[in-house]
Design an enzyme around this catalytic site. Sequence first.
Site, PDB file in Angstrom:
ATOM      1  N   HIS A  78       4.089  -6.114  -0.887  1.00 43.33           N
ATOM      2  CA  HIS A  78       4.976  -6.795  -1.838  1.00 43.33           C
ATOM      3  C   HIS A  78       5.674  -5.779  -2.738  1.00 43.33           C
ATOM      4  O   HIS A  78       6.870  -5.886  -2.997  1.00 43.33           O
ATOM      5  CB  HIS A  78       4.174  -7.790  -2.688  1.00 43.33           C
ATOM      6  N   ASP A  81       8.406  -4.016  -0.868  1.00 51.91           N
ATOM      7  CA  ASP A  81       9.524  -4.939  -0.700  1.00 51.91           C
ATOM      8  C   ASP A  81      10.317  -5.061  -2.001  1.00 51.91           C
ATOM      9  O   ASP A  81      11.551  -5.071  -1.996  1.00 51.91           O
ATOM     10  CB  ASP A  81       8.991  -6.307  -0.267  1.00 51.91           C
TER      11      ASP A  81
END
Length: 105
Positions: A78, A81
Site C-alpha cells: 500500500h 502504491d
Amino acid sequence: MENINLDKTAFQITLHGGNAKDLANDALVAAKKGDYEQAEQLLAEANKEFDLGHQVQSKAMQKDDSDNRIVPTLLLVHAKDHLMAAKTEIKLINELIDLHKKLDK
C-alpha cells in the site's frame, strides 16, 4: 546485515508520499490564484518529498537480496502504491499548472 522494520519503512514511505501529494495540490491551488512562483516552489518541495520516500523504498529494496529476502506486507505494498500515486499526481499537476500559465497569457 541489519534487519529492516517493514512497518516503519511503510509508514515512512506513506508519510513522504502523502506530503508530496499535499504539496502538489497546494501548488495547483497557488497556480489557480495566479501565484506561479509559489506554485513552482511547492512543486519543488513535492518532488523533494517524493525523492525522500523513494530513498526509503530503495534502502529497503537493497536489503532484499538472496540472503535476506523481504516478504512484503500489505502495508508495504500500500505504501509503495501511495508513493507512485504521488508521482503521478505531481506530473499531472505540473501539466495543469503549465496550462494555467498558457491561459493567463
